[in-house]
Scaffold this motif. Structure first.
Motif, mmCIF file in Angstrom:
data_model
loop_
_atom_site.group_PDB
_atom_site.id
_atom_site.type_symbol
_atom_site.label_atom_id
_atom_site.label_comp_id
_atom_site.label_asym_id
_atom_site.label_seq_id
_atom_site.Cartn_x
_atom_site.Cartn_y
_atom_site.Cartn_z
ATOM 1 N N ARG A 57 0.875 -1.286 -0.166
ATOM 2 C CA ARG A 57 0.169 -0.113 -0.109
ATOM 3 C C ARG A 57 0.856 1.423 0.055
ATOM 4 N N VAL A 58 0.281 2.361 -0.502
ATOM 5 C CA VAL A 58 1.191 3.683 -0.796
ATOM 6 C C VAL A 58 0.772 4.208 0.603
ATOM 7 N N ALA A 59 1.767 4.383 1.469
ATOM 8 C CA ALA A 59 1.783 4.882 2.813
ATOM 9 C C ALA A 59 1.760 6.504 2.851
ATOM 10 N N TYR A 60 2.905 7.030 1.870
ATOM 11 C CA TYR A 60 3.103 8.415 1.975
ATOM 12 C C TYR A 60 3.277 8.809 0.588
ATOM 13 N N LYS A 61 2.836 10.354 0.206
ATOM 14 C CA LYS A 61 3.206 10.842 -0.852
ATOM 15 C C LYS A 61 3.935 11.915 -0.731
ATOM 16 N N HIS A 62 5.132 12.026 -1.266
ATOM 17 C CA HIS A 62 5.855 13.294 -1.169
ATOM 18 C C HIS A 62 6.266 14.126 -2.466
ATOM 19 N N VAL A 63 6.088 15.538 -2.336
ATOM 20 C CA VAL A 63 6.681 16.378 -3.530
ATOM 21 C C VAL A 63 7.925 16.781 -3.362
ATOM 22 N N LEU A 64 8.969 16.506 -4.367
ATOM 23 C CA LEU A 64 10.004 16.880 -4.364
ATOM 24 C C LEU A 64 10.444 18.240 -4.932
ATOM 25 N N LYS A 65 9.623 19.076 -4.927
ATOM 26 C CA LYS A 65 9.843 20.303 -5.695
ATOM 27 C C LYS A 65 10.109 21.115 -4.349
ATOM 28 N N GLU A 66 10.832 22.453 -4.670
ATOM 29 C CA GLU A 66 11.169 23.419 -3.480
ATOM 30 C C GLU A 66 9.857 23.893 -2.908
ATOM 31 N N ILE A 67 9.656 23.898 -1.651
ATOM 32 C CA ILE A 67 8.505 24.309 -1.115
ATOM 33 C C ILE A 67 8.843 25.670 -0.233
ATOM 34 N N PRO A 68 8.104 26.430 -0.359
ATOM 35 C CA PRO A 68 8.247 27.641 0.599
ATOM 36 C C PRO A 68 7.313 27.453 1.729
ATOM 37 N N LEU A 69 7.951 27.883 2.905
ATOM 38 C CA LEU A 69 7.177 27.601 4.381
ATOM 39 C C LEU A 69 7.384 28.974 4.919
ATOM 40 N N ASP A 70 5.990 29.381 5.214
ATOM 41 C CA ASP A 70 5.843 30.584 5.992
ATOM 42 C C ASP A 70 6.105 30.381 7.322
ATOM 43 N N VAL A 71 7.003 31.092 8.071
ATOM 44 C CA VAL A 71 7.278 30.942 9.392
ATOM 45 C C VAL A 71 6.361 32.129 10.028
ATOM 46 N N PRO A 72 5.842 31.818 11.019
ATOM 47 C CA PRO A 72 4.836 32.657 11.856
ATOM 48 C C PRO A 72 5.770 33.648 12.391
ATOM 49 N N PRO A 73 5.294 35.129 12.462
ATOM 50 C CA PRO A 73 5.871 36.113 13.349
ATOM 51 C C PRO A 73 6.172 35.851 14.660
ATOM 52 N N GLN A 74 7.099 36.151 15.230
ATOM 53 C CA GLN A 74 7.507 36.072 16.444
ATOM 54 C C GLN A 74 8.116 37.214 17.141
ATOM 55 N N VAL A 75 8.179 37.336 18.576
ATOM 56 C CA VAL A 75 8.812 38.536 19.359
ATOM 57 C C VAL A 75 10.295 37.964 19.654
ATOM 58 N N CYS A 76 11.333 38.632 19.355
ATOM 59 C CA CYS A 76 12.597 38.469 19.871
ATOM 60 C C CYS A 76 13.111 39.568 20.557
ATOM 61 N N ILE A 77 13.886 39.102 21.443
ATOM 62 C CA ILE A 77 14.805 40.261 22.289
ATOM 63 C C ILE A 77 15.954 40.326 22.020
ATOM 64 N N THR A 78 16.413 41.543 21.662
ATOM 65 C CA THR A 78 18.008 41.687 21.010
ATOM 66 C C THR A 78 18.600 41.835 22.253
ATOM 67 N N LYS A 79 20.053 42.060 21.936
ATOM 68 C CA LYS A 79 21.223 42.120 22.999
ATOM 69 C C LYS A 79 20.886 43.293 24.184
ATOM 70 N N ASP A 80 20.344 44.603 23.570
ATOM 71 C CA ASP A 80 20.212 45.616 24.471
ATOM 72 C C ASP A 80 18.606 45.701 24.624
ATOM 73 N N ASN A 81 18.221 44.596 24.870
ATOM 74 C CA ASN A 81 16.782 44.193 25.576
ATOM 75 C C ASN A 81 15.887 45.075 24.824
ATOM 76 N N THR A 82 15.837 45.013 23.387
ATOM 77 C CA THR A 82 14.612 45.656 22.782
ATOM 78 C C THR A 82 13.922 44.585 22.144
#
Length: 305
Positions: A57-82
């Motif tokens: 049985r075919v368990a998994y089907k994968h696309v071998l093309k280049e896939i763009p993945l949108d990374v959700p926005p997140q809040v980061c803290i810089t070295k100077d606490n900003t």
């Protein structure tokens, strides 16, 4: 007859189902993972493939093309606490369909979480101003960190791009004020440099004009000196020529008498002019010299007659 026809129809349907279960056509740039009795058996390549019905049985089907993945926005803290909100996009490609199927329960979620944690770590080591200048460094660091772990999931991370860096509004206002101040500073510097260059140009022009004027006066003085020297030389040459002609005339017969006559005339004329200057009578100191000159002159006149 009806029963036989029904049997034939059932057999035809079963044969059709058997053929459909046996033949698998995989599209280009796809990879299908086949399990045999619940265990990994093979990865089907693009094209026509044959499998064992009801066993494989075919368990998994994968696309071998280049896939763009949108990374959700997140809040980061810089070295100077900003606080800094970062939004990015990740590009990946499946290179091993078997590992992508069994290496992780959800490789997309794993890549997303790893990208976010790596991004927070990289941003935390940098000051706010550097985050805007070092985008390429951030992108490269994230790709290297994710790609090392994603190799176990059959995934190749190609690149990561930061779409937007958004600091708080207060920081934006402060940055805008700083940019405005820098622009005003550059404008003032440019204006002062322009005035400085203007003064330099004026001073250079005046210096060159003074040099040209002095050179002209120098050349004029040289020309006048050369003219005066030429005039003096011409007068000297004329006087020398006159003396030579006089000497030549004296050497001719009667030349000495003519000279005596001329000298006597000038002598008498000189005393006459001196007598006219005032009411006093001027008498030569040696009257015999004067009478001798007059006698010589009379002899010359008589000889000419």
């Amino acid at each position: 007859m009806e029963n036989s026809g029904f049997v034939v129809l059932v057999l035809f349907v079963l044969a059709l189902v058997f053929i459909m279960k046996t033949i698998k056509v995989v599209p280009q740039q796809d990879a299908w993972v086949v399990e045999r009795l619940g265990k990994y058996h093979a990865t089907l390549a693009p094209g026509l493939n044959i499998v064992v019905p009801f066993v494989d049985r075919v368990a998994y089907k994968h696309v071998l093309k280049e896939i763009p993945l949108d990374v959700p926005p997140q809040v980061c803290i810089t070295k100077d606490n900003t606080q800094l909100q970062v939004d990015g996009i990740l590009y990946f490609q499946i290179t091993d369909a078997m590992r992508a199927s069994y290496g992780s329960s959800n490789y997309i979620a794993a890549i997303t979480q790893l990208a976010q944690t790596t991004l927070r770590s990289v941003i935390g080591k940098m000051e706010l101003d550097k985050t805007f200048e070092e985008r390429d460094h951030i992108n490269t660091t994230i790709v290297n960190a994710i790609d090392e772990s994603a190799a176990n999931w059959g995934v190749k991370v190609l690149r990561y791009e930061i779409k937007d860096l958004t600091p708080p509004k207060e920081i934006l206002h402060a940055m805008q004020a700083q940019i405005t101040a820098e622009r005003e500073k550059r404008a003032l510097i440019a204006a002062s440099e322009g005035r400085k260059q203007e003064q330099i140009n004026i001073a250079t022009g005046e210096r060159e004009a003074s040099i040209a004027k002095s050179e002209g006066e120098k050349q004029a003085s040289i020309n006048r000196a050369e003219g005066q020297a030429g005039a003096i030389l011409a007068i000297a040459e004329a006087s020398a020529e006159a003396i030579r002609q006089t000497a030549a005339a004296i050497r001719e017969p009667g030349g000495a008498d003519a000279v005596n006559l001329k000298v006597a005339e000038q002598y008498v004329a000189a005393f006459a002019n001196l007598a006219k200057t005032n009411n006093s009578i001027i008498v030569p100191a040696n009257m015999s010299d004067m009478s001798g000159l007059i006698a010589s002159a009379m002899q010359v006149v008589k000889a000419q007659k």
